[in-house]
Design a protein around this motif. Structure first.
Motif, mmCIF file in Angstrom:
data_model
loop_
_atom_site.group_PDB
_atom_site.id
_atom_site.type_symbol
_atom_site.label_atom_id
_atom_site.label_comp_id
_atom_site.label_asym_id
_atom_site.label_seq_id
_atom_site.Cartn_x
_atom_site.Cartn_y
_atom_site.Cartn_z
ATOM 1 N N ASN A 18 0.858 -1.120 0.047
ATOM 2 C CA ASN A 18 0.062 -0.107 -0.048
ATOM 3 C C ASN A 18 0.835 1.269 -0.229
ATOM 4 O OD1 ASN A 18 -2.915 -0.611 0.024
ATOM 5 N ND2 ASN A 18 -2.465 -1.646 1.925
ATOM 6 N N LEU A 19 0.211 2.273 -0.445
ATOM 7 C CA LEU A 19 0.695 3.720 -0.381
ATOM 8 C C LEU A 19 -0.181 4.411 0.645
ATOM 9 C CD1 LEU A 19 1.693 4.449 -3.870
ATOM 10 C CD2 LEU A 19 3.268 3.978 -2.044
ATOM 11 N N PHE A 20 0.306 5.074 1.695
ATOM 12 C CA PHE A 20 -0.280 5.970 2.691
ATOM 13 C C PHE A 20 0.208 7.202 2.904
ATOM 14 C CE2 PHE A 20 -1.259 1.509 4.367
ATOM 15 C CZ PHE A 20 -2.675 1.401 4.034
ATOM 16 N N PRO A 21 -0.800 8.297 3.245
ATOM 17 C CA PRO A 21 -0.082 9.298 3.470
ATOM 18 C C PRO A 21 0.746 9.301 4.616
ATOM 19 C CG PRO A 21 -2.525 9.808 3.327
ATOM 20 C CD PRO A 21 -2.370 8.167 3.087
ATOM 21 N N LYS A 22 1.555 9.816 4.923
ATOM 22 C CA LYS A 22 2.954 9.777 6.040
ATOM 23 C C LYS A 22 2.301 9.807 7.318
ATOM 24 C CE LYS A 22 4.489 14.531 6.122
ATOM 25 N NZ LYS A 22 5.706 15.272 6.159
ATOM 26 N N ASP A 23 1.355 10.543 7.657
ATOM 27 C CA ASP A 23 0.752 10.486 9.041
ATOM 28 C C ASP A 23 -0.340 9.556 9.138
ATOM 29 O OD1 ASP A 23 2.337 12.751 9.361
ATOM 30 O OD2 ASP A 23 1.138 14.207 8.668
ATOM 31 N N PRO A 62 6.898 -8.681 11.470
ATOM 32 C CA PRO A 62 6.087 -7.458 11.028
ATOM 33 C C PRO A 62 7.178 -6.203 10.708
ATOM 34 C CG PRO A 62 5.069 -8.387 12.807
ATOM 35 C CD PRO A 62 6.189 -9.110 12.732
ATOM 36 N N ASP A 63 8.354 -6.199 11.597
ATOM 37 C CA ASP A 63 9.415 -5.377 11.282
ATOM 38 C C ASP A 63 10.126 -5.253 9.951
ATOM 39 O OD1 ASP A 63 9.065 -4.395 14.158
ATOM 40 O OD2 ASP A 63 10.431 -5.911 14.688
ATOM 41 N N LYS A 64 9.990 -6.523 9.438
ATOM 42 C CA LYS A 64 10.642 -6.389 8.192
ATOM 43 C C LYS A 64 9.963 -5.892 6.698
ATOM 44 C CE LYS A 64 13.090 -9.733 4.671
ATOM 45 N NZ LYS A 64 13.654 -11.100 4.493
ATOM 46 N N TYR A 65 8.750 -5.810 6.767
ATOM 47 C CA TYR A 65 7.977 -5.109 5.822
ATOM 48 C C TYR A 65 6.959 -4.206 6.241
ATOM 49 C CZ TYR A 65 9.895 -9.050 2.840
ATOM 50 O OH TYR A 65 10.771 -10.002 2.738
ATOM 51 N N TYR A 67 6.326 -2.463 9.130
ATOM 52 C CA TYR A 67 6.885 -1.448 10.050
ATOM 53 C C TYR A 67 8.170 -0.757 9.362
ATOM 54 C CZ TYR A 67 3.518 -2.864 13.627
ATOM 55 O OH TYR A 67 2.479 -3.078 14.166
ATOM 56 N N ARG A 68 8.548 -1.109 8.324
ATOM 57 C CA ARG A 68 9.785 -0.612 7.559
ATOM 58 C C ARG A 68 9.333 0.829 7.264
ATOM 59 N NH1 ARG A 68 11.972 -3.996 2.856
ATOM 60 N NH2 ARG A 68 9.973 -3.986 2.159
ATOM 61 N N LYS A 69 10.451 1.426 7.537
ATOM 62 C CA LYS A 69 10.019 3.047 7.335
ATOM 63 C C LYS A 69 10.594 3.544 5.746
ATOM 64 C CE LYS A 69 8.873 4.167 11.396
ATOM 65 N NZ LYS A 69 7.409 4.086 11.778
ATOM 66 N N SER A 70 9.635 4.121 5.108
ATOM 67 C CA SER A 70 10.108 4.512 3.819
ATOM 68 C C SER A 70 10.190 6.128 3.831
ATOM 69 C CB SER A 70 9.301 3.827 2.665
ATOM 70 O OG SER A 70 8.223 4.372 2.613
ATOM 71 N N VAL A 78 3.796 7.185 1.758
ATOM 72 C CA VAL A 78 4.847 6.150 2.017
ATOM 73 C C VAL A 78 4.431 5.085 1.632
ATOM 74 C CG1 VAL A 78 5.808 7.630 3.952
ATOM 75 C CG2 VAL A 78 4.097 5.933 4.426
ATOM 76 N N HIS A 79 5.425 4.168 1.310
ATOM 77 C CA HIS A 79 5.115 2.718 0.764
ATOM 78 C C HIS A 79 5.317 1.834 2.186
ATOM 79 C CE1 HIS A 79 6.455 -1.484 -0.832
ATOM 80 N NE2 HIS A 79 5.635 -0.952 -1.813
ATOM 81 N N VAL A 80 4.282 1.039 2.147
ATOM 82 C CA VAL A 80 4.446 0.162 3.377
ATOM 83 C C VAL A 80 3.953 -1.299 2.699
ATOM 84 C CG1 VAL A 80 2.762 -0.710 5.267
ATOM 85 C CG2 VAL A 80 2.816 1.760 4.657
ATOM 86 N N GLY A 81 4.999 -2.092 3.129
ATOM 87 C CA GLY A 81 5.242 -3.475 2.519
ATOM 88 C C GLY A 81 6.141 -3.973 1.694
ATOM 89 N N MET A 82 6.196 -5.033 0.930
ATOM 90 C CA MET A 82 7.039 -5.479 0.221
ATOM 91 C C MET A 82 7.190 -4.790 -1.185
ATOM 92 S SD MET A 82 6.032 -9.546 0.449
ATOM 93 C CE MET A 82 7.262 -10.104 -0.414
ATOM 94 N N THR A 83 8.472 -4.453 -1.371
ATOM 95 C CA THR A 83 8.889 -3.811 -2.916
ATOM 96 C C THR A 83 8.380 -5.006 -4.033
ATOM 97 O OG1 THR A 83 11.057 -4.779 -3.083
ATOM 98 C CG2 THR A 83 10.535 -2.469 -1.750
ATOM 99 N N PRO A 84 8.171 -4.374 -5.193
ATOM 100 C CA PRO A 84 7.825 -5.164 -6.364
ATOM 101 C C PRO A 84 9.039 -6.278 -6.432
ATOM 102 C CG PRO A 84 7.499 -3.003 -7.094
ATOM 103 C CD PRO A 84 8.169 -2.753 -5.491
ATOM 104 N N GLU A 85 10.258 -5.807 -6.125
ATOM 105 C CA GLU A 85 11.398 -6.796 -6.400
ATOM 106 C C GLU A 85 11.387 -8.111 -5.341
ATOM 107 O OE1 GLU A 85 12.299 -3.002 -8.028
ATOM 108 O OE2 GLU A 85 12.053 -3.286 -6.004
ATOM 109 N N GLU A 86 10.779 -7.649 -4.226
ATOM 110 C CA GLU A 86 10.569 -8.682 -3.214
ATOM 111 C C GLU A 86 9.457 -9.576 -3.494
ATOM 112 O OE1 GLU A 86 12.395 -6.134 0.813
ATOM 113 O OE2 GLU A 86 10.314 -5.878 0.057
ATOM 114 N N ILE A 87 8.341 -8.773 -4.137
ATOM 115 C CA ILE A 87 7.241 -9.741 -4.332
ATOM 116 C C ILE A 87 7.821 -10.642 -5.516
ATOM 117 C CG2 ILE A 87 5.178 -9.644 -5.355
ATOM 118 C CD1 ILE A 87 4.402 -7.112 -3.971
ATOM 119 N N ALA A 88 8.530 -10.143 -6.384
ATOM 120 C CA ALA A 88 9.001 -11.015 -7.621
ATOM 121 C C ALA A 88 9.861 -12.056 -7.150
ATOM 122 C CB ALA A 88 9.679 -10.115 -8.354
#
Length: 114
Positions: A18-23, A62-65, A67-70, A78-88
């Motif tokens: 997901n993409l969420f507003p930073k706050d 949960p810390d790996k993806y 709660y990871r800060k972007s 902010v991007h929350v979760g796995m990157t496209p490369e991690e999903i691939a």
């Protein structure tokens, strides 16, 4: 194709990151449709896995993806979760990959995933 051969198809059903507003607070996707589909496939004897890419693969901290800060992008998201490369890397070798997108914050990450 005979039904027995269909059951050999290694399937994964993905809800993208997901993409969420930073706050905004982080939250998992929570859509039940893909989880129900995965359960129905498993009950019918198919090899299937469900991946909520906001949280990461089953058994992952949960810390790996999650709660990871972007850093916020130019829109303040902010991007929350796995990157496209991690999903691939997670879906590599699968015969069938399905992507579910029912929430607007997933539209961009769905397109990045494919």
């Amino acid at each position: 194709m005979p039904r027995e051969k269909l059951r050999d198809i290694d399937t994964i059903i993905i809800e993208p990151a997901n993409l969420f507003p930073k706050d905004a607070g982080h939250r998992p996707n929570g859509a039940l449709g893909p989880a129900y589909l995965n359960a129905a496939l498993a009950r019918a004897g198919f090899s299937s896995e469900y991946l909520d890419a906001t949280v990461g693969p089953k058994g992952t901290s949960p810390d790996k993806y999650f709660y990871r800060k972007s850093e916020p992008d130019q829109r303040g998201l902010v991007h929350v979760g796995m990157t496209p490369e991690e999903i691939a890397a997670t879906v590599a070798g699968r015969a069938l990959v399905a992507i579910s997108n029912i929430f607007t914050p997933q539209t961009e990450t769905s397109l990045d995933t494919i």
